[in-house]
Write a protein that holds these residues in place. Structure first.
Motif, PDB file in Angstrom:
ATOM      1  N   LYS A   1      -4.401  22.909  -4.518  1.00 33.01           N
ATOM      2  CA  LYS A   1      -4.172  22.949  -5.968  1.00 33.01           C
ATOM      3  C   LYS A   1      -3.243  21.834  -6.453  1.00 33.01           C
ATOM      4  N   VAL A   2      -2.309  21.405  -5.625  1.00 30.60           N
ATOM      5  CA  VAL A   2      -1.336  20.412  -6.076  1.00 30.60           C
ATOM      6  C   VAL A   2      -1.991  19.039  -6.023  1.00 30.60           C
ATOM      7  N   PRO A   3      -1.996  18.301  -7.176  1.00 30.61           N
ATOM      8  CA  PRO A   3      -2.601  16.969  -7.161  1.00 30.61           C
ATOM      9  C   PRO A   3      -1.847  16.049  -6.207  1.00 30.61           C
ATOM     10  N   CYS A   4      -2.552  15.209  -5.488  1.00 30.16           N
ATOM     11  CA  CYS A   4      -2.004  14.224  -4.548  1.00 30.16           C
ATOM     12  C   CYS A   4      -1.518  14.816  -3.222  1.00 30.16           C
ATOM     13  N   ALA A   5      -1.408  16.157  -3.103  1.00 30.31           N
ATOM     14  CA  ALA A   5      -0.817  16.736  -1.888  1.00 30.31           C
ATOM     15  C   ALA A   5      -1.741  16.542  -0.687  1.00 30.31           C
ATOM     16  N   ARG A   6      -3.049  16.823  -0.903  1.00 31.06           N
ATOM     17  CA  ARG A   6      -3.992  16.739   0.212  1.00 31.06           C
ATOM     18  C   ARG A   6      -4.059  15.308   0.754  1.00 31.06           C
ATOM     19  N   GLU A   7      -4.160  14.348  -0.169  1.00 30.33           N
ATOM     20  CA  GLU A   7      -4.251  12.949   0.277  1.00 30.33           C
ATOM     21  C   GLU A   7      -2.967  12.519   0.976  1.00 30.33           C
TER      22      GLU A   7
ATOM     23  N   CYS B   1       1.104   8.016  -5.626  1.00 33.06           N
ATOM     24  CA  CYS B   1       0.054   8.788  -6.298  1.00 33.06           C
ATOM     25  C   CYS B   1       0.604   9.529  -7.521  1.00 33.06           C
ATOM     26  N   ARG B   2       1.797  10.092  -7.397  1.00 33.14           N
ATOM     27  CA  ARG B   2       2.383  10.840  -8.520  1.00 33.14           C
ATOM     28  C   ARG B   2       2.766   9.900  -9.653  1.00 33.14           C
ATOM     29  N   TYR B   3       3.172   8.683  -9.320  1.00 36.42           N
ATOM     30  CA  TYR B   3       3.512   7.698 -10.352  1.00 36.42           C
ATOM     31  C   TYR B   3       2.261   7.362 -11.153  1.00 36.42           C
ATOM     32  N   ASN B   4       1.147   7.109 -10.435  1.00 37.83           N
ATOM     33  CA  ASN B   4      -0.116   6.815 -11.121  1.00 37.83           C
ATOM     34  C   ASN B   4      -0.579   8.000 -11.950  1.00 37.83           C
ATOM     35  N   LEU B   5      -0.390   9.201 -11.424  1.00 38.96           N
ATOM     36  CA  LEU B   5      -0.784  10.413 -12.150  1.00 38.96           C
ATOM     37  C   LEU B   5       0.035  10.551 -13.428  1.00 38.96           C
ATOM     38  N   ALA B   6       1.326  10.269 -13.347  1.00 33.68           N
ATOM     39  CA  ALA B   6       2.192  10.368 -14.533  1.00 33.68           C
ATOM     40  C   ALA B   6       1.748   9.351 -15.583  1.00 33.68           C
ATOM     41  N   GLN B   7       1.412   8.144 -15.156  1.00 36.39           N
ATOM     42  CA  GLN B   7       0.945   7.120 -16.105  1.00 36.39           C
ATOM     43  C   GLN B   7      -0.364   7.556 -16.755  1.00 36.39           C
ATOM     44  N   GLN B   8      -1.248   8.147 -15.953  1.00 37.10           N
ATOM     45  CA  GLN B   8      -2.533   8.608 -16.484  1.00 37.10           C
ATOM     46  C   GLN B   8      -2.319   9.698 -17.536  1.00 37.10           C
TER      47      GLN B   8
END
Lengths: 107, 228
Positions: free
Chosen positions: A13-19, A64-71
């Motif tokens: 469920k957590v974005p970026c966690a699996r990768e 990944c979280r930085y890119n997600l925040a920008q998105q």
């Protein structure tokens, strides 16, 4: 359904966690194996593998979280832009409206 | 509301709660990294012989000072960012007063006209089919969606706490004191919460229900209530 690593991190469920965990495992394998092939020291290679896992996992996580925040910021700006377009459509604030009257420069 | 046996957060309904959920994920990933290291060190210690010929520990002391400092910075920076974000001065569109009593909440909308009502829990015997037990109320708090709302929380008798997890709001209701919080519901919906400070026999039976609706619906609702 959820899959929780160590009982608390839901990697589904957590974005970026699996990768992050997968890249961390790959980085751990590469660095540990590489160190062992280079030095033939088992104990030190295990240390490097664990260190590599942590560094690769956290490194990819931050990226990944930085890119997600920008998105998410871009999504919010888009949403606000769409709402404003609907609000201002047809009025003098409409950016798509042609300039008329004294503001024309070809008179 | 929470599902049965739910362990994690409810879905976020306000920007602050979204940020809190993101920070929680970040903290859990940091915790995973630390636990991995600790588990590895534990495994090493359990499999190695008990001997030590260390006389100079300068390097390890440097490592176990710098690494925790880095971890603390990784956690503190987003945490402080959210903390200051929660205290930002915004211009609320509506001010709502929530007053805790034993054992119900009363709400006052006094920006334009005096709209006041009490909010009692719907008893289980009177609950329609499909409604949520111990969470439904007779009068919901209706707020316009996508508008900053200021809530002033106080109590009439003993300590209470006005909490709505989905909006990321929890504020103590203290007699003789006005506490202020604010939220913006970024989608229409019904958000449930419960009193979060022990206040007597029926502490578990004074829920909070916030319904966010488009402005037109909010205006219709307030006009209807004022006319009654």
């Amino acid at each position: 359904q959820s899959f929780k690593l160590l009982g608390f991190l839901d990697v589904k469920k957590v974005p970026c966690a699996r990768e992050s965990v997968l890249y961390g495992s790959l980085g751990s394998l590469v660095m540990g194996l590489g160190h062992f092939l280079a030095t033939s020291r088992v104990r030190r290679s295990c240390d490097v593998a664990v260190g590599g896992f942590i560094c690769t996992m956290l490194g990819y996580w931050v990226y990944c979280r930085y890119n997600l925040a920008q998105q998410r910021i871009r999504q919010r700006m888009l949403k606000e832009g769409m709402q404003n377009r609907i609000l201002f459509e047809g009025s003098y604030l409409d950016p798509g409206k042609e300039q008329t009257g004294s503001e024309r420069s070809d008179s | 509301m929470a599902n049965h046996a739910q362990f994690g957060f409810q879905d976020a309904s306000s920007p602050i709660m979204e940020e809190l959920v993101q920070f929680h994920d970040h903290a859990m990933m940091t915790a995973l990294a630390i636990c991995s290291l600790v588990l590895y060190l534990l495994t090493l210690m359990l499999t190695e012989k008990l001997s030590s010929n260390t006389v100079n520990a300068q390097e390890i002391e440097l490592v176990w000072t710098i690494l925790p400092a880095i971890v603390l910075i990784m956690l503190a920076l987003p945490s402080l960012q959210i903390l200051y974000m929660m205290d930002e001065i915004n211009e609320p569109d509506l001010t709502l007063k929530a007053i805790g009593h034993q054992w119900y909440w009363s709400y006052e909308y006094t920006d334009f006209k005096d709209l006041t009502f009490d909010s009692y829990m719907t008893p289980t015997a009177d609950l329609p089919l499909g409604h949520f037990r111990l969470l439904e109320v007779d009068h919901r708090v209706v707020v316009p969606m996508e508008s900053p709302i200021r809530v002033i929380v106080t109590a009439d008798d003993v300590l209470h706490s006005w909490a709505v997890p989905s909006l990321g709001v929890k504020t103590d209701a203290i007699p003789g004191r006005l506490n202020q919080t604010s939220f913006t519901a970024n989608r229409p919906g019904v958000f449930y919460g419960q009193c979060s400070e022990i206040c007597g026999a029926n502490h578990s039976f004074m829920p909070i229900v916030v319904e966010s609706a488009p402005l037109a619906n909010f205006e219709n609702w307030s006009s209807l209530l004022l006319s009654q």
